[in-house]
Design a protein around this motif. Sequence first.
Motif, mmCIF file in Angstrom:
data_model
loop_
_atom_site.group_PDB
_atom_site.id
_atom_site.type_symbol
_atom_site.label_atom_id
_atom_site.label_comp_id
_atom_site.label_asym_id
_atom_site.label_seq_id
_atom_site.Cartn_x
_atom_site.Cartn_y
_atom_site.Cartn_z
ATOM 1 N N ILE A 196 73.754 43.344 15.202
ATOM 2 C CA ILE A 196 73.912 42.124 14.396
ATOM 3 C C ILE A 196 75.347 41.640 14.578
ATOM 4 O O ILE A 196 76.289 42.368 14.302
ATOM 5 N N ARG A 197 75.491 40.389 15.055
ATOM 6 C CA ARG A 197 76.817 39.803 15.204
ATOM 7 C C ARG A 197 76.938 38.603 14.273
ATOM 8 O O ARG A 197 76.068 37.740 14.281
ATOM 9 N N PHE A 198 77.969 38.593 13.474
ATOM 10 C CA PHE A 198 78.171 37.420 12.612
ATOM 11 C C PHE A 198 79.610 36.940 12.743
ATOM 12 O O PHE A 198 80.546 37.739 12.791
ATOM 13 N N GLU A 199 79.732 35.612 12.847
ATOM 14 C CA GLU A 199 81.055 35.022 13.113
ATOM 15 C C GLU A 199 81.301 33.810 12.223
ATOM 16 O O GLU A 199 80.393 32.983 12.038
ATOM 17 N N GLY A 200 82.482 33.744 11.697
ATOM 18 C CA GLY A 200 82.907 32.554 10.935
ATOM 19 C C GLY A 200 82.029 32.232 9.747
ATOM 20 O O GLY A 200 81.858 31.052 9.411
ATOM 21 N N GLY A 205 82.031 40.030 11.914
ATOM 22 C CA GLY A 205 81.840 41.465 12.095
ATOM 23 C C GLY A 205 80.657 41.746 12.997
ATOM 24 O O GLY A 205 79.995 40.821 13.493
ATOM 25 N N GLN A 206 80.409 43.018 13.174
ATOM 26 C CA GLN A 206 79.301 43.436 14.046
ATOM 27 C C GLN A 206 78.736 44.759 13.549
ATOM 28 O O GLN A 206 79.492 45.664 13.191
ATOM 29 N N ALA A 207 77.423 44.845 13.509
ATOM 30 C CA ALA A 207 76.760 46.105 13.164
ATOM 31 C C ALA A 207 75.991 46.579 14.383
ATOM 32 O O ALA A 207 75.242 45.807 14.982
#
Lengths: 226, 209
Positions: free
Chosen positions: B7-11, B27-29
């Motif tokens: 899972i990548r989440f940005e901004g 962040g990144q999981a």
Amino acid sequence: MWRFLGETMAVFAKDMRCEFRTRVAFNSLALFAVTTLAAVSYTIGPYGIAEADRPYLLGALLWIVVFFAAMAGLDRSFVKEEETHTAPLLRLAARPLVVWGGKLLFNTVTLALLMAILVPLYVVLMGLSVRTPGWFILVLAAGCLALAVTTTIVAAIVARAMSRGALFAVLSVPLLLPLLVFLIQGTRAAIEGRVPDVLAALRAVVSLGGVMTVASAFLFPVVWHD
Amino acid sequence: MRRGVTIRFEGIGKRFGRRVVMRGIAGQARPGSILVLTGPNGSGKSTLLQILAGLIRPTRGEVRYLDGDGEVPREEWRHRIGMAAPALALYEELTAMENLEFCARVRGLEVDGDRLRNGLVAVGLDPDRPTVVGGFSTGMQQRLKLAQAVLHDPDVLLLDEPGANLDPDGQDWLAEFVRGMAEEGRTVVVATNDRDEMTWGTDRVALPG
């Protein structure tokens, strides 16, 4: 297709099971319906209307009683999911159309059960004689379905809003008004035994119900997720 | 072999009306690891978890699920995610078995009574208990939420304050349970303020208050 139906039936069965254990929606519907029916039959009764006006007025009063009951209870199917915080679980686990289908089925069955009790009572208490009972039942069945379709999508919209009670009524009125007009016309024609007029009203009710069904199917996923 | 999901989440930014809940969170999981989301009360940990689950749309930024084949389409997320959170309530009018059976049916899973029973036993609940969930203690409800979250063998497990309401033995069991989930190749994200739970993972995203 079978998988979709199975998932839809799961939502319907869950709602029925919860409803039979709490009876929130059915009690609200029944309370409004019986109270309105009692008030109408007490003040007007079987002989309070001139013979010539009976088909029109009794047809109109019947749908007013059903409409009030529908307004009172059918929004619960979605509002309860939001209030008890079970809606996110449903959003995560189920496809939107499955939820819509299950809720529509639940509202249809609830309204049909209510009408199965209410209409015979109304016929007896108001001394209503129907010339074409078969067409009368068909108009009631079409009306039940169309009302359920409309109240289901309105309930879904309202459940996502803050001031729920008022919004349900405000959104429902413009959607239900034309439907009620045709239902009253169809019911009056069935009482008087004018089959061509019943058919014309039925066509209008089925068309409106069909349009609402298609529009709901497209609109619901957006309403449900946003 | 499990296909892991990153899972990548940005901004990520989120505002409710005029109130800004978070801004620029990234962040990144990774599969097989535990990402811990920390931050003071009201910092938006639960909101971020719901954004990662696709339950809430962020005002800004994006969340992507990536597996070996590339990006996982949003409509498939629900098959890959299991979630237990205070925001996800169970049906209080149904028993534990009925809740699990409903979740299985609505997900299109084959309803296997033994599998459901084993799922309840695995979280320390009695499958034959006739009490409806409304009569459960909050700790028992929490265990049932965990059983529901892993029912469909998800690749991603999102947990919000998972140890809240559990007794000390329950918290020990939970730590083992969550570590086991990660060891099996799942991507686990935990939002918590609990000091013990913060030590579960080496990856961490701290949300400012």
